[in-house]
Motif scaffolding. Structure first.
Motif, short mmCIF file in Angstrom:
data_model
loop_
_atom_site.label_atom_id
_atom_site.label_comp_id
_atom_site.label_asym_id
_atom_site.label_seq_id
_atom_site.Cartn_x
_atom_site.Cartn_y
_atom_site.Cartn_z
N VAL A 270 1.39 84.89 0.67
CA VAL A 270 2.87 84.90 0.53
C VAL A 270 3.63 83.97 1.73
CG1 VAL A 270 3.14 86.88 1.36
CG2 VAL A 270 4.81 86.20 -0.42
N THR A 271 4.49 83.47 1.49
CA THR A 271 5.54 82.84 2.37
C THR A 271 6.57 83.62 2.86
OG1 THR A 271 6.84 81.73 0.82
CG2 THR A 271 5.07 80.54 1.62
N LYS A 272 7.15 83.50 3.94
CA LYS A 272 8.30 84.48 4.27
C LYS A 272 9.40 84.54 3.07
CE LYS A 272 7.92 86.73 8.03
NZ LYS A 272 8.81 86.22 9.25
N ALA A 273 9.65 83.66 2.59
CA ALA A 273 10.71 83.29 1.65
C ALA A 273 10.27 84.21 0.28
CB ALA A 273 10.98 81.91 1.08
N ASP A 274 9.08 84.02 -0.16
CA ASP A 274 8.66 84.80 -1.15
C ASP A 274 8.57 86.21 -1.21
OD1 ASP A 274 8.35 82.59 -3.04
OD2 ASP A 274 6.46 81.99 -2.35
N GLY A 279 8.45 90.62 -2.31
CA GLY A 279 7.41 91.59 -1.62
C GLY A 279 6.22 91.66 -2.13
N ARG A 280 5.78 93.02 -2.37
CA ARG A 280 4.43 93.31 -2.92
C ARG A 280 4.28 92.90 -4.37
NH1 ARG A 280 2.51 99.13 -0.71
NH2 ARG A 280 1.75 98.69 1.20
N ASP A 281 5.06 92.74 -5.09
CA ASP A 281 5.21 92.19 -6.36
C ASP A 281 4.72 90.60 -6.36
OD1 ASP A 281 5.77 94.72 -7.44
OD2 ASP A 281 7.81 94.34 -7.36
N TYR A 282 4.49 90.09 -5.47
CA TYR A 282 3.92 88.62 -5.41
C TYR A 282 2.49 88.66 -5.74
CZ TYR A 282 3.55 83.74 -4.04
OH TYR A 282 3.32 82.34 -4.21
N ASN A 283 2.24 88.43 -7.13
CA ASN A 283 0.81 88.50 -7.36
C ASN A 283 0.45 87.58 -8.65
OD1 ASN A 283 0.35 91.13 -6.15
ND2 ASN A 283 1.47 92.14 -7.77
N LYS A 728 4.67 98.72 4.07
CA LYS A 728 4.76 97.62 3.27
C LYS A 728 5.02 96.40 4.36
CE LYS A 728 6.64 99.78 -0.79
NZ LYS A 728 6.25 101.18 -0.37
N VAL A 729 3.87 95.68 4.67
CA VAL A 729 3.91 94.79 5.85
C VAL A 729 3.02 93.67 5.42
CG1 VAL A 729 4.18 96.48 7.61
CG2 VAL A 729 1.98 95.85 6.94
N LEU A 730 3.40 92.60 6.42
CA LEU A 730 2.54 91.31 6.32
C LEU A 730 1.44 91.82 7.31
CD1 LEU A 730 5.15 88.45 6.18
CD2 LEU A 730 3.60 89.44 4.38
N SER A 731 0.24 91.75 6.99
CA SER A 731 -0.88 91.97 7.93
C SER A 731 -1.53 90.78 8.76
CB SER A 731 -2.02 92.98 7.13
OG SER A 731 -2.52 91.74 6.24
N GLY A 732 -1.23 89.76 8.44
CA GLY A 732 -1.83 88.76 9.35
C GLY A 732 -1.35 87.12 8.66
N VAL A 733 -1.84 86.13 9.46
CA VAL A 733 -1.46 84.78 9.31
C VAL A 733 -2.56 84.33 8.33
CG1 VAL A 733 -1.05 82.60 10.06
CG2 VAL A 733 -0.32 84.72 11.48
N TYR A 734 -2.56 83.65 7.18
CA TYR A 734 -3.24 83.23 6.20
C TYR A 734 -3.33 81.70 6.62
CZ TYR A 734 -5.49 81.41 1.98
OH TYR A 734 -6.09 80.72 1.15
N SER A 735 -2.33 80.86 6.59
CA SER A 735 -2.37 79.76 7.02
C SER A 735 -1.23 79.20 8.10
CB SER A 735 -2.25 78.70 5.97
OG SER A 735 -1.11 78.85 5.19
N ILE A 760 -0.84 89.77 2.66
CA ILE A 760 0.19 91.27 2.37
C ILE A 760 -0.96 92.32 2.66
CG2 ILE A 760 1.22 92.34 0.51
CD1 ILE A 760 2.18 89.93 -0.86
N GLY A 761 -0.29 93.15 3.61
CA GLY A 761 -1.12 94.36 4.06
C GLY A 761 -1.41 95.04 2.61
#
Length: 774
Positions: A270-274, A279-283, A728-735, A760-761
């Motif tokens: 997920v990007t910060k904007a999304d 939030g977690r509903d980005y699926n 409800k957090v971002l757990s790491g950098v993907y790209s 997404i954590g």
């Protein structure tokens, strides 16, 4: 070889018994912590302190003159059996693990060590490399089941000189499998948890097979769980086996097998904007509709992998020892995605296809398809070394050879009316083809990688307390490949060599303290995808190169250890210097996931790792760990014809602070554990203009030993709570990206920003397990 061949006769018994093993029952679960297993043999007795045993299993005594952390079975057996090796080491200093699902089944995960990424960390299992030969990644969901793991060693910043890995500046994770038991036995674990998670594990130990001196174990597990967010589910079947024979004082031969068959879901980054909007509903979507490329079945990855390792140790005489470790790795899988194709206007490489393709389900010349990213790998290798004890000198000399092939294809598969792919594996015989029968592909290449190494080391005992280690490793890596797509590129060849010196010193202060220092060098060649041209709409959009610069690094450590009856601790200060630092990222090109590498130039980092284990009473232990890390980019980043002003910025995915706490309790009836992890802010761009916030996770377990209430045989009931606080957090950098915001370059041009993406954590999960020995 004719020297002392009779010593090898017993070892040869391992192989015929592969066909003679007979399953049997009952199992002795007494686990050997083997605190010095996997540690570098320094040629003198390890530090030993008599006191309370370590019930935590997180700080076994070490003796090597370098930073080493470990977890052993005392800790592993209290964790959820679904966890993978990356999740288990997350509590150790320097390890930062980003998981997308609580059960560790998905390949959507990442790990950094002292701020260095997953492709900079070597992974061994029973001495055999687990890393991908072309991209240097390792996939923890494919490793052995946790019930079969005796110990996991985490060496931050350095690897053993005989380790068959390259690209390991971040360090090494080494898994040791449990030895087969002396007595016949069996173990059954049944688990049920959140998201309809179901797992069954069965292990059978044979005891000694006849009078052969060989004993073995064989295990099977079956795991299934719904995705904790979004549609879909994961399935994993796994088989582990190990055959072992020992003779004399120090002779042993074994062969281990690990087979994994899984179909796992991809969790979208997920990007910060999304993230702010959804939030977690980005699926991915649960249902398929016309034009819907976000259907979850188009992102479901099947993989099959087989790993074989056959280490051998033979004492040729009282001063000379032979070690040999042969290994084999095979795998095939698909990382698919949803995309569109047209019947006309297609290109194969740079060639425009004049004839329309046969596209099932096309409407108005267009159809949804599944894009395949398939990889088929084969890898075989061997490390052979001789160790000679000559007075104060312990001299080791050896050779390493590794041969691997990697067949990578990005093709397309048609879909049924309900959106299910005709073939989820992406096999070529069912893929879409051109009018003249050729495979329609975005990428189509085969790469052969040959690695040759030689090493020489001497461990010198200057006194009973003072020792010095010196060593030199020479490595040559050759890549030969063929690009099957029409275009300006066909055959490629890349060769690179490096001399890697190292030195270390250790001083034992009394019987329980040690001071050590070391200097190590490391290098890595570019990933194989950097060698090939990539095409889009008939144009070369990324040009491969065989003149790329290698990453080279120098690391140093200064450390202190104390091993007492109730208290153990380790402190290590470290420093790195990098030239041509290579940072991996993921690009999206027309729906296809394209791996890319960013040359971040020179970089320095330094920091402090610490861990403490306190055992106040028998059966109770407390563990604390932490890391302080400082990084600095030394060069501006070239972007187009200008330079981004990144000099002096922090490195990406390198939290300045990490802290962890663990505790374990076992009074013979009740037992439990706790694992808390805090990770500081992480930057996702080289300009440091976007980052993710600090976060913490907490895992708990509680259980009861029922053997005393039943028939005396081990019977445990355990409840694990994974990520119980459910942040409800971002757990790491993907790209990563160069810059998230538009930035003026050094030359005055406007460098447009691009959004990095994140894991997404994972959510909270509960798992109950009933364990029974027979």
């Amino acid at each position: 070889m004719t020297l002392k061949l009779h010593y090898l006769g017993r070892a040869a018994l391992v192989f015929p018994t592969l066909f003679l093993a007979v399953p049997a029952l009952a199992m002795n679960m007494a686990s050997d912590a083997a605190s010095d297993a996997g540690a570098e043999d320094s040629g003198h007795a390890p530090i030993q302190v008599i006191g309370h045993r370590d019930p935590v299993g997180l700080l076994p005594a070490q003796d090597a003159p370098r930073s080493i952390s470990a977890i052993s079975s005392e800790f592993i057996t209290k964790q959820a059996p679904t966890m993978n090796a990356f999740q288990l080491v997350n509590i150790l200093p320097g390890a930062n693990v980003a998981m997308s699902d609580p059960y560790g089944l998905s390949a959507s995960s990442g790990i950094t060590l002292r701020g260095l990424g997953q492709d900079s960390i070597g992974v061994l299992m029973e001495g055999a490399p687990q890393n991908d030969i072309g991209y240097f990644y390792a996939y923890p969901a494919q490793f052995a089941d946790t019930e079969n793991i005796k110990q996991i060693i985490l060496a931050q910043g350095s690897v053993d000189i005989d380790s068959p890995v390259v690209a390991a500046a971040g360090g090494m994770i080494s898994l040791s499998l449990d030895d087969p038991k002396d007595q016949m036995g069996a173990l059954v674990n049944l688990s049920y948890g959140s998201y309809d998670a179901r797992r069954a594990f069965v292990r059978v130990d044979t005891g000694e097979i006849g009078n052969s001196g060989v004993r073995a174990f064989l295990s099977y597990s079956n795991n299934r769980a719904d995705n904790w967010r979004g549609a879909g589910f994961d399935k994993r079947q796994h088989v582990d086996a190990k055959f072992l024979t020992t003779w004399g004082d120090s002779n042993r031969a074994s062969i281990s097998f690990s087979y994994n068959d899984a179909k796992t879901s991809t969790y979208p980054a997920v990007t910060k904007a999304d993230w702010k909007a959804v939030g977690r509903d980005y699926n991915f979507d649960a249902d398929y509709g016309d034009g819907n490329l976000n259907y979850w079945r188009l992102y479901r990855a099947p993989f099959r992998n087989l790993y074989i390792s056959a280490p051998l140790q033979v004492a040729l005489n009282d001063r000379l020892t032979l070690n040999n470790s042969a290994y084999l790795q095979m795998g095939h899988g698909n990382s698919p995605y949803g995309t569109e194709l047209w019947t006309e206007g297609n290109y194969l490489g740079t060639e425009l296809l004049d004839e329309p393709i046969n596209l099932p389900g096309a409407v108005d010349g267009k159809a949804n398809v599944m894009g395949n990213w398939t990889g088929k790998q084969f890898r075989v290798g061997d490390v052979a070394k001789l160790t000679l004890q000559a007075g104060a000198h312990r001299v080791t000399a050896g050779l390493w050879f590794d041969y691997g092939t990697d067949r990578v294809t990005q093709s397309y598969t048609s879909l049924n009316a309900d959106g299910r792919p005709v073939d989820e594996w992406g096999y070529q015989d069912k893929a879409i083809r051109t009018a003249d029968g050729r495979l329609l592909a975005y990428e189509n290449a085969r790469t052969v990688t040959v690695t040759k190494g030689a090493f020489l080391a001497d461990s010198i005992a200057l006194s009973d307390k003072l020792g010095v280690d010196v060593g030199l490793k020479a490595v040559n890596v050759l890549r030969r490949g063929h690009n099957y797509l029409p275009g300006p590129q066909s055959d490629i060849r890349y060769s690179s060599s490096a001399l890697l010196p190292r030195a270390a010193i250790r001083y034992d202060v009394g019987d329980s303290q040690q001071i050590f220092a070391n200097v190590n060098t490391n290098f890595r060649i570019p990933n194989e995808f950097a060698l090939y041209d990539y095409y889009y709409d008939g144009v070369v959009v990324s040009q491969g190169s065989t003149s790329l610069k290698n990453e080279y690094s120098v690391s140093s450590e200064l450390g202190y250890r104390y091993n007492g009856a109730k208290l153990s601790l380790a402190l290590t200060a470290f420093h790195y210097w990098f030239r041509n630092r290579q940072v991996p990222t993921i690009l999206n090109d027309g729906g296809a996931q394209v791996s890319a590498t960013v040359n971040a130039g020179s970089m320095r980092s330094h920091g402090l790792d610490a861990e403490i284990s306190y055992r106040p009473t028998e059966g109770w232990g407390i563990y604390l760990s932490g890391e302080i890390l400082r990084t600095k980019l030394l060069d501006d980043l070239p972007v187009g014809y200008d330079f981004l002003p990144t000099k002096g910025k922090n490195a990406v995915a390198s939290p300045k602070y990490q802290f962890a706490a663990g505790s374990s309790y076992d009074d013979g009836l009740l037992f439990g554990s706790m694992a808390l992890k805090y990770v500081g802010r992480q930057y996702a761009t080289f300009m440091n203009d976007e980052s993710i916030k600090p976060y913490a996770t907490l895992d708990l377990s509680i259980g009861v030993h029922l053997a005393g209430m039943l028939d005396g045989k081990r019977t445990d009931l355990r409840l694990n709570a994974i990520n119980i606080t459910n942040p409800k957090v971002l757990s790491g950098v993907y790209s990563v990206s160069s810059n998230a915001l538009d930035t003026e370059g050094r030359g005055g041009t406007n460098i447009y920003g691009s959004a990095p993406s994140y894991y997404i954590g994972s959510g909270r999960a509960f798992v109950g397990t009933l364990s029974r020995a027979f």
